[in-house]
Write a protein that holds these residues in place. Structure first.
Motif, PDB file in Angstrom:
ATOM      1  N   LEU A   1       0.841  -1.199   0.000  1.00  0.00           N
ATOM      2  CA  LEU A   1       0.000   0.000   0.000  1.00  0.00           C
ATOM      3  C   LEU A   1       0.878   1.252   0.000  1.00  0.00           C
ATOM      4  CD1 LEU A   1      -1.520  -2.404   1.677  1.00  0.00           C
ATOM      5  CD2 LEU A   1      -3.147  -0.632   2.132  1.00  0.00           C
ATOM      6  N   CYS A   2       2.074   1.117   0.565  1.00  0.00           N
ATOM      7  CA  CYS A   2       3.048   2.222   0.581  1.00  0.00           C
ATOM      8  C   CYS A   2       3.379   2.655  -0.846  1.00  0.00           C
ATOM      9  CB  CYS A   2       4.316   1.769   1.291  1.00  0.00           C
ATOM     10  SG  CYS A   2       4.975   0.216   0.613  1.00  0.00           S
ATOM     11  N   GLU A   3       3.616   1.671  -1.697  1.00  0.00           N
ATOM     12  CA  GLU A   3       4.039   1.999  -3.067  1.00  0.00           C
ATOM     13  C   GLU A   3       2.900   2.609  -3.868  1.00  0.00           C
ATOM     14  OE1 GLU A   3       6.213  -1.156  -4.997  1.00  0.00           O
ATOM     15  OE2 GLU A   3       7.379  -1.554  -3.196  1.00  0.00           O
ATOM     16  N   ALA A   4       1.681   2.131  -3.623  1.00  0.00           N
ATOM     17  CA  ALA A   4       0.535   2.704  -4.349  1.00  0.00           C
ATOM     18  C   ALA A   4       0.372   4.181  -3.998  1.00  0.00           C
ATOM     19  CB  ALA A   4      -0.733   1.931  -4.010  1.00  0.00           C
ATOM     20  N   ALA A   5       0.784   4.549  -2.765  1.00  0.00           N
ATOM     21  CA  ALA A   5       0.611   5.940  -2.322  1.00  0.00           C
ATOM     22  C   ALA A   5       1.868   6.784  -2.551  1.00  0.00           C
ATOM     23  CB  ALA A   5       0.249   5.949  -0.829  1.00  0.00           C
ATOM     24  N   CYS A   6       2.915   6.192  -3.132  1.00  0.00           N
ATOM     25  CA  CYS A   6       4.193   6.900  -3.328  1.00  0.00           C
ATOM     26  C   CYS A   6       4.018   8.056  -4.326  1.00  0.00           C
ATOM     27  CB  CYS A   6       5.233   5.907  -3.848  1.00  0.00           C
ATOM     28  SG  CYS A   6       6.806   6.647  -4.274  1.00  0.00           S
ATOM     29  N   THR A   7       4.596   9.202  -3.996  1.00  0.00           N
ATOM     30  CA  THR A   7       4.447  10.389  -4.850  1.00  0.00           C
ATOM     31  C   THR A   7       5.081  10.184  -6.230  1.00  0.00           C
ATOM     32  OG1 THR A   7       4.684  11.617  -2.794  1.00  0.00           O
ATOM     33  CG2 THR A   7       4.679  12.909  -4.809  1.00  0.00           C
ATOM     34  N   CYS A   8       6.100   9.327  -6.291  1.00  0.00           N
ATOM     35  CA  CYS A   8       6.755   9.082  -7.587  1.00  0.00           C
ATOM     36  C   CYS A   8       5.755   8.552  -8.634  1.00  0.00           C
ATOM     37  CB  CYS A   8       7.893   8.077  -7.426  1.00  0.00           C
ATOM     38  SG  CYS A   8       9.391   8.816  -6.777  1.00  0.00           S
ATOM     39  N   ASN A   9       4.646   7.970  -8.153  1.00  0.00           N
ATOM     40  CA  ASN A   9       3.619   7.471  -9.083  1.00  0.00           C
ATOM     41  C   ASN A   9       3.048   8.580  -9.955  1.00  0.00           C
ATOM     42  OD1 ASN A   9       3.185   4.656  -8.596  1.00  0.00           O
ATOM     43  ND2 ASN A   9       2.411   5.215  -6.577  1.00  0.00           N
ATOM     44  N   LEU A  10       3.115   9.812  -9.445  1.00  0.00           N
ATOM     45  CA  LEU A  10       2.458  10.906 -10.164  1.00  0.00           C
ATOM     46  C   LEU A  10       3.087  11.135 -11.527  1.00  0.00           C
ATOM     47  CD1 LEU A  10       1.774  13.499  -7.351  1.00  0.00           C
ATOM     48  CD2 LEU A  10       0.100  12.280  -8.750  1.00  0.00           C
TER      49      LEU A  10
END
Ligand SMILES: Cc1cc2nc3c(=O)[nH]c(=O)nc-3n(C[C@H](O)[C@H](O)[C@H](O)COP(=O)(O)OP(=O)(O)OC[C@H]3O[C@@H](n4cnc5c(N)ncnc54)[C@H](O)[C@@H]3O)c2cc1C
Ligand code: SF4
Length: 494
Positions: free
Chosen positions: A109-118
């Motif tokens: 869940l940490c990775e899904a919320a990571c800002t780098c996803n933007l």
């Protein structure tokens, strides 16, 4: 913050995954982690955001976003980047009792919320976590933490899944005498008999159980509380009881022909496979359970995917996975923005393996079974499938998946695995302890609390929150331990 330009310099890189046709030859874990130098580069990609959603564990849009354990993600990523593995380990275990489990099975869940996803790809926090904990084991930093002083108080934990184990570890380290009762023959709950070995090797569970034994936790297996030992007896012997029995009541598919042989609940089947593997010390694959069979898996979720991967390893002739809901989109929909959990199509390891072996995705969407058709001996031989359409109930306004007459199709089915979810805790345990349950059969507590409405009885994990994830079970176990400690001592430092 580690390297300010790290996320610009380095691409996300993750563990090497063995090709499907190679890994299905056995039930071993199939991810080969990056070497430590490459992992350090991955740590460098973390931007140490001012608002790190990755560690927030908040509910956004009805779904959890970020780590429910509030792992100190930017800090540990930075320590990975600088190669400060011991500090990283000490940071990680401040919040996470069992990083060796989460770093293997957590949906991150940490990775899904990571800002780098933007604008790019998330930091590989889950694999950084695995590198930290496995380095710690290799270096001998993970040692039993034996309490210096015993409090003279005793706690019984019923159920040895991640919730029960997390609670037991915390309370024992605090100095209370903890006994974990497990009805199964081995410790671990769904970590042992649920999650297949290729996702979490059972030696990883054994390693942690041994440590906890050395710390002083007393494990009693093969003891079904409420049957082998009465609840009253337990309440007399122990100062506090934590119910962490999971949400093991499976949801059934009640259609004609259900009584045919060859139809199993997913967890029963997966447990049988793991048990047989364990009994042969992982030397013999129990091919007899599915070889040459046409397998239907009912349920398109993660448990269903585990059934697909398991059936393929057992040599199934074909595997079809049925999902009632429509196929999710490839990309986030506009009403599902970051940092919400992305409701997008995920092709998991089992489905990848099915594509490699059979040449197509095993999933059929908006479809269910209308009837099981047995052979003359009463064993399932075919299944009648029916298409479903989404319709709105005029009275309640709720969306429902409705069978469409005339869309039936009969397919071969010698083995059916029902992975349609769970409907809560089991009645014999909740009745035995007299605890209240809600309409989903989850044990009731006050909001955000862990004590049930029966004094001295606490609850945690899937039994309290319903079918969920290992990371949530660990969090609940830790929080229940805190509540128990406070009720025993008048304060808590857990
Ligand atoms: C097939 C499958 C795959 C999954 N894969 C993942 C995954 O990849 N990642 C993830 O995060 N989550 C996964 N989950 C969910 C996760 O395993 C659960 O959310 C988690 O294990 C819940 O932990 P728990 O401690 O609450 O209960 P459990 O793990 O269910 O443990 C409860 C234990 O209590 C014991 N028990 C029950 N009643 C009694 C009694 N009366 N006396 C003694 N013992 C009793 C049971 O035998 C069991 O061992 C999966 C679930 C399934 C079914
Ligand atoms: S426990 Fe799960 S959500 Fe939390 S940091 Fe680890 S992988 Fe991410």
């Amino acid at each position: 913050m580690g390297k300010p330009t790290g996320f610009l310099e380095y691409e996300r890189e993750t563990a090497c995954v063995l090709p499907p046709k190679v890994r299905i030859q056995n039930f071993k874990e199939f991810k080969i982690p990056l070497n430590r130098e490459k992992q350090k580069q991955q740590g460098a990609r973390c931007m140490a955001c001012g608002v790190p959603f990755c560690q927030s564990g908040m509910m956004i849009g009805g779904m959890a976003s970020g780590c429910p354990l509030h792992n100190l993600v930017p800090e540990t990523n930075d320590l990975v980047y600088t190669g400060n593995w011991k500090q990283a380990y000490l940071r990680l275990i401040k919040t996470n009792s069992f990083p060796e489990f989460t770093s293997r099975v957590c949906p991150a869940l940490c990775e899904a919320a990571c800002t780098c996803n933007l604008d790019g790809e998330a930091v590989s926090t889950k694999e950084n976590e695995r590198a930290i904990i496995e380095t710690a084991f290799e270096q001998g930093w993970v040692v039993p933490k034996i309490p210096k002083v015993r409090t003279g108080k005793s706690v019984a934990v019923i159920g040895s899944g991640p919730a029960g184990l997390a609670a037991a570890q915390q309370l024992n380290r605090r100095g209370h005498s903890v006994t974990v009762f497990e009805r199964s023959d081995q410790i671990g709950g769904l970590l042992r008999y649920g999650i297949p070995n290729m996702k979490l090797e059972k030696s990883v569970v054994d390693r942690r159980v041994r440590l906890m034994e050395e710390e002083g936790v007393n494990f009693v297996t093969g003891t079904n509380i409420g049957v082998d030992i009465r609840a009253e007896e337990l309440m007399k012997k122990f100062d506090r009881v934590i119910l962490a029995c999971g949400a093991s009541k499976p949801r059934d598919i009640q259609v004609p022909g259900r009584e045919s042989e060859g139809i199993y609940f997913a967890v029963d089947f997966l447990s049988r496979v793991t048990k047989k593997l364990q009994d042969s010390n992982f030397e013999k694959i129990p091919y007899e359970l599915a070889k040459g069979k046409h397998v239907i898996v009912i349920g398109g979720g993660d448990t269903g995917n585990d059934c697909v991967g398991t059936a393929i390893r057992l040599g199934a002739a074909s595997v079809t996975q049925l999902e009632m809901m429509p196929k999710p989109p490839q990309e986030r929909a506009s009403d599902n923005p970051w940092p919400q959990w992305p409701k997008v199509l995920k092709t998991d390891y089992g489905q990848e393996e099915a594509i490699a072996v059979f040449g197509h995705d095993p999933r059929i969407y908006q479809t269910t079974v209308a009837e099981f058709i047995p052979d003359k001996k009463g064993h399932v031989s075919k299944a009648k499938l029916i298409r479903l359409k989404s319709e709105t109930d005029k009275k309640t306004g709720r969306k429902m998946m409705v069978p469409q007459e005339g869309t039936e199709e009969v397919v071969k089915a010698d083995l059916v695995l029902i992975a349609a979810g769970f409907t809560g805790s089991e009645k014999y345990v909740t009745d035995a302890f007299g605890v209240e349950v809600d309409e989903r059969s989850n044990v009731r507590t006050k909001d955000g609390e862990y004590e049930t409405f029966v004094s001295r009885i606490f609850t945690a994990g899937d039994m309290r929150r319903g079918q969920s994830l290992v990371v949530w079970a660990i969090r609940e176990g830790r929080e229940a331990a805190r509540a128990v400690d406070e009720s025993l001592m008048g304060y808590t430092n857990l």
